[in-house]
Design a protein around this motif. Structure first.
Motif, PDB file in Angstrom:
ATOM      1  N   SER A  64       0.852  -1.181   0.000  1.00  0.00           N
ATOM      2  CA  SER A  64       0.000   0.000   0.000  1.00  0.00           C
ATOM      3  C   SER A  64       0.887   1.231   0.000  1.00  0.00           C
ATOM      4  N   GLY A  65       0.444   2.247  -0.687  1.00  0.00           N
ATOM      5  CA  GLY A  65       1.166   3.520  -0.717  1.00  0.00           C
ATOM      6  C   GLY A  65       0.151   4.636  -0.583  1.00  0.00           C
ATOM      7  N   TRP A  66       0.104   5.508  -1.597  1.00  0.00           N
ATOM      8  CA  TRP A  66      -0.931   6.541  -1.620  1.00  0.00           C
ATOM      9  C   TRP A  66      -2.290   5.857  -1.685  1.00  0.00           C
ATOM     10  N   ARG A  67      -3.265   6.445  -0.969  1.00  0.00           N
ATOM     11  CA  ARG A  67      -4.653   5.958  -1.010  1.00  0.00           C
ATOM     12  C   ARG A  67      -5.602   7.132  -1.155  1.00  0.00           C
ATOM     13  N   SER A  68      -6.677   6.929  -1.886  1.00  0.00           N
ATOM     14  CA  SER A  68      -7.736   7.942  -1.953  1.00  0.00           C
ATOM     15  C   SER A  68      -8.443   8.012  -0.605  1.00  0.00           C
ATOM     16  N   LYS A  69      -9.150   9.096  -0.387  1.00  0.00           N
ATOM     17  CA  LYS A  69      -9.958   9.219   0.836  1.00  0.00           C
ATOM     18  C   LYS A  69     -11.000   8.113   0.897  1.00  0.00           C
ATOM     19  N   ALA A  70     -11.594   7.797  -0.245  1.00  0.00           N
ATOM     20  CA  ALA A  70     -12.617   6.752  -0.283  1.00  0.00           C
ATOM     21  C   ALA A  70     -12.031   5.401   0.133  1.00  0.00           C
ATOM     22  N   TYR A  71     -10.859   5.080  -0.350  1.00  0.00           N
ATOM     23  CA  TYR A  71     -10.223   3.819   0.003  1.00  0.00           C
ATOM     24  C   TYR A  71      -9.865   3.803   1.493  1.00  0.00           C
ATOM     25  N   SER A  99      -4.634  10.144   7.880  1.00  0.00           N
ATOM     26  CA  SER A  99      -3.737   9.114   7.346  1.00  0.00           C
ATOM     27  C   SER A  99      -2.627   9.695   6.478  1.00  0.00           C
ATOM     28  N   PRO A 100      -1.368   9.335   6.780  1.00  0.00           N
ATOM     29  CA  PRO A 100      -0.277   9.752   5.900  1.00  0.00           C
ATOM     30  C   PRO A 100      -0.313   9.045   4.549  1.00  0.00           C
ATOM     31  N   HIS A 101      -1.105   7.991   4.426  1.00  0.00           N
ATOM     32  CA  HIS A 101      -1.266   7.350   3.121  1.00  0.00           C
ATOM     33  C   HIS A 101      -2.058   8.251   2.170  1.00  0.00           C
ATOM     34  N   VAL A 102      -3.063   8.938   2.680  1.00  0.00           N
ATOM     35  CA  VAL A 102      -3.900   9.806   1.845  1.00  0.00           C
ATOM     36  C   VAL A 102      -3.079  10.972   1.278  1.00  0.00           C
ATOM     37  N   THR A 103      -2.097  11.432   2.013  1.00  0.00           N
ATOM     38  CA  THR A 103      -1.239  12.524   1.536  1.00  0.00           C
ATOM     39  C   THR A 103      -0.030  12.013   0.757  1.00  0.00           C
ATOM     40  N   GLY A 104       0.133  10.697   0.670  1.00  0.00           N
ATOM     41  CA  GLY A 104       1.271  10.126  -0.050  1.00  0.00           C
ATOM     42  C   GLY A 104       2.550  10.106   0.769  1.00  0.00           C
TER      43      GLY A 104
END
Length: 164
Positions: A64-71, A99-104
């Protein structure tokens, strides 16, 4: 709710465009949004480390890396269902707002050889494990290159960034 170009809420099935990662994706796969939308400095550090790790026979696969808000919201709903409460789910999954994933700004690496390699060498590249309960979760901390990685939080509930 319609999809937006910035990864907001939408209806329908989530896919690669939301950050889902097919099997076998590495930090060099620019066609996969979960990799391509990572913070450029994080991605550069990951690729430098991955190139060095390849000399030791280790490949950095991305779970997993970047994620959308929906995900991210879907993952949180699943965690609440799995763990039985929002409080317990927060030990494993952040909100879309935090989430730091949402910001990449975060990556989850697969395969224990990569995370073991990073636990030994990651600070040399500014790549640090942030949570003790998530050996796969790495973020960029450029100060680690000179000073080593900061102490880990036990889990995300101890991270002040998650308290928003």
């Amino acid at each position: 709710m319609p999809s937006d170009a910035h990864g907001g809420e939408h209806s329908g099935a989530l896919g690669e465009a939301d950050g889902l990662v097919p099997n076998g994706v590495t930090v060099f796969d620019d066609t996969i949004p979960a990799v391509a939308k990572l913070d450029p400095d994080l991605l550069q550090a990951l690729r430098r480390a991955a190139s060095a790790a390849e000399h030791d026979g280790v490949t950095f696969y991305v779970n997993s890396g970047w994620r959308s808000k929906a995900y991210q919201n879907q993952l949180l709903r699943q965690a609440v269902a799995t763990y039985g409460s929002a409080n317990e789910a927060a030990r494993w999954v952040a909100t879309a707002a935090t989430s730091p994933h949402v910001t990449g700004d975060a990556v989850d690496l697969g395969r224990s050889d990569a995370t073991a390699w990073l636990s030994r060498h990651g600070a040399d590249y500014g790549l640090c494990q942030i949570y003790r309960n998530e050996a796969w979760h790495y973020e960029l901390r450029t100060s680690a290159i000179a000073r080593g990685c900061p102490p880990m939080y036990a889990d995300p509930t101890e991270d002040p960034r998650m308290q928003q």
